[in-house]
Design an enzyme around this catalytic site. Structure first.
Site, PDB file in Angstrom:
ATOM      1  N   HIS A   6     -28.174   5.123  34.802  1.00  0.00           N
ATOM      2  CA  HIS A   6     -27.929   5.153  33.363  1.00  0.00           C
ATOM      3  C   HIS A   6     -29.138   4.694  32.544  1.00  0.00           C
ATOM      4  O   HIS A   6     -29.346   5.168  31.422  1.00  0.00           O
ATOM      5  CB  HIS A   6     -26.721   4.264  33.051  1.00  0.00           C
ATOM      6  CG  HIS A   6     -26.270   4.285  31.638  1.00  0.00           C
ATOM      7  ND1 HIS A   6     -25.660   5.377  31.058  1.00  0.00           N
ATOM      8  CD2 HIS A   6     -26.333   3.334  30.659  1.00  0.00           C
ATOM      9  CE1 HIS A   6     -25.359   5.111  29.804  1.00  0.00           C
ATOM     10  NE2 HIS A   6     -25.763   3.882  29.531  1.00  0.00           N
ATOM     11  N   ASP A  34      -5.860   3.933  12.797  1.00  0.00           N
ATOM     12  CA  ASP A  34      -6.349   4.828  11.750  1.00  0.00           C
ATOM     13  C   ASP A  34      -7.872   4.944  11.731  1.00  0.00           C
ATOM     14  O   ASP A  34      -8.477   5.149  10.687  1.00  0.00           O
ATOM     15  CB  ASP A  34      -5.838   4.385  10.372  1.00  0.00           C
ATOM     16  CG  ASP A  34      -6.283   2.977  10.003  1.00  0.00           C
ATOM     17  OD1 ASP A  34      -6.811   2.255  10.882  1.00  0.00           O
ATOM     18  OD2 ASP A  34      -6.106   2.588   8.824  1.00  0.00           O
ATOM     19  N   SER A  73     -27.601   6.150  25.698  1.00  0.00           N
ATOM     20  CA  SER A  73     -26.242   5.667  25.925  1.00  0.00           C
ATOM     21  C   SER A  73     -25.421   5.770  24.637  1.00  0.00           C
ATOM     22  O   SER A  73     -25.268   6.873  24.096  1.00  0.00           O
ATOM     23  CB  SER A  73     -26.295   4.230  26.461  1.00  0.00           C
ATOM     24  OG  SER A  73     -25.033   3.796  26.874  1.00  0.00           O
TER      25      SER A  73
END
Length: 429
Positions: free
Chosen positions: A405, A352, A143
């Protein structure tokens, strides 16, 4: 520090390292990193190469093994395994509201900005310089750990011999908004499947949602149970055995008493075990930032949700569960997130964030990489993963619908064996 422990079929050694909080600043505050080294009893005296495991998250400690089983069993036939508690998790200077209470919100946000995959990989290379200075090692990412693998391939490929990824190939350039556009569609499909499989689940969910909308219900933690919290159970719909767990939880939620219908105390106790936001706050604080490169998330999941009115519950409407999404209201409703609310707002607005991936380096990559892509994955969009495979050199993938998953947790020995086979060129079993 180095301490040996004996588990079932495993010898475990503890390592502790001091690393800079901020690698760009010298001198920097130091934080601690914890690593557990595993070897099989059979091979404990052999100098096998290392395999480093990067767990999912962000914000979760590495697996705590109890026996030589699953993917660890397969790995220990040819590797020594390093279970790294990523910075801020497990025993690696763990992040919590308590640990950050001495900082202002601005200072908390600055501190937490150093806990993404770029610094996790800097940590790994510092450890490699001490444990394996003359020998590159192999890595396995599950993951979010797969996001870390691609960062490693971008920033320090010279440290790697081979790489394996399970359920975790991210888009290299897509925004958080695009990610959630895709994953909300996946969550809708998982809801449909859940309510189709369990014929009375819709009635159970609706009755519970209606009850907690009308009455104040307190969890065992003292927090009020809200419909929004209830919807968060949907994160489990994307895991193998997750839908069953959610159904059985709903099944025992309401009970008849002499005072009328009440919420079962057992449900109230177990509910918190299905969600990790109080115990692992780093996940909520930093989750959307894993998609950010020179841009702000601005609560992407919350904004994109406005396009999916199906999830907006009101009395008389069917309740739908959400998925792996983080929302600003969580920092009002979860007690361990409340002290971090202002820091979370600052991080959501942060524009940023540095780039995480070197596209040219990945295109020219020569480190053998093999990946398991789960076609029904609710957390990592298959189409975006397939896009990325075209932009990473020396990458082979196995596309399968056999697993959700958490496939490596459910059938890890087979999954890792498949990936090792892809990288070595031997025939798959």
């Amino acid at each position: 520090m180095r301490t040996d422990n004996k588990l079932s079929g495993i010898i475990a050694k503890k390592h502790s390292f001091s690393v800079p909080l901020d690698y760009q600043q010298s001198p920097s505050e130091q934080i601690n990193l914890f690593v557990r080294e595993l070897s099989s009893v059979e091979h404990q005296n052999k100098e096998l190469p290392y395999l480093v495991f990067f767990q999912g998250g962000p914000g979760f400690g590495a697996v705590r093994p109890v026996a030589n089983t699953g993917w660890i069993k397969r790995a220990l036939t040819q590797y020594r395994v390093l279970l790294l508690d990523q910075r801020g998790t497990g025993l690696s200077t763990p992040v919590s509201a308590e640990s950050l209470a001495h900082l202002t919100s601005q200072q908390q946000a600055e501190y937490l900005s150093h806990f993404r995959s770029d610094n996790i990989i800097r940590d790994a290379e510092l450890i490699r310089a001490k444990l394996s200075p003359d020998r590159p090692w192999s890595i396995l990412g599950q993951s979010f750990g797969g996001f870390c693998v691609l960062r490693y391939l971008s920033a320090a490929p010279q440290g790697l011999k081979a790489a394996y990824i399970t359920g975790g190939i991210p888009s290299l350039e897509r925004s958080a908004d695009e990610v959630y556009q895709a994953t909300y569609q996946r969550v809708l499909a998982k809801n449909q499947d859940f309510f189709s499989r369990f014929s009375d689940a819709r009635e159970l969910a609706n009755r519970l949602a209606s009850h907690i909308s009308e009455y104040e219900v307190l969890l065992s933690s003292g927090e009020r149970l809200t419909v929004e919290m209830l919807q968060l159970l949907g994160i489990n719909l994307g895991m193998e055995q997750g839908p069953e767990g959610v159904y059985y939880l709903l099944e025992q939620a309401l009970i008849d008493t002499a005072q009328g219908v009440k919420v079962n105390p057992l449900f109230l106790h177990q509910f918190g075990q299905f969600l990790d936001y109080n115990t692992n706050p780093l996940f909520a604080v930093l989750h959307e930032s894993i998609y950010c490169q020179n841009s702000a998330s601005n609560w992407a999941a919350h904004r994109v949700r406005e396009q999916y009115s199906q999830f907006n519950y009101h009395l008389g409407k069917d309740l739908l569960f959400t998925g792996e999404m983080v929302y600003p209201w969580m920092f009002d409703q979860f007690s361990q997130l409340q002290p971090l609310k202002e820091a979370a707002e600052l991080l959501a607005a942060k524009s940023d964030w540095p780039a995480l991936y070197d596209l040219e380096q990945l295109k020219a990559n020569t480190v053998p990489v093999s990946a398991a892509i789960y076609s029904e994955d609710m957390f990592v969009e298959m189409q975006y993963s397939l896009e990325t495979t075209k932009d990473v050199g020396s990458l082979k993938y196995w596309l399968t619908s056999e697993y959700e998953h958490n496939g490596i947790r459910m059938d890890g020995e087979r999954v890792l064996d498949k990936l090792i086979a892809l990288n070595t060129g031997r025939e798959l079993r």
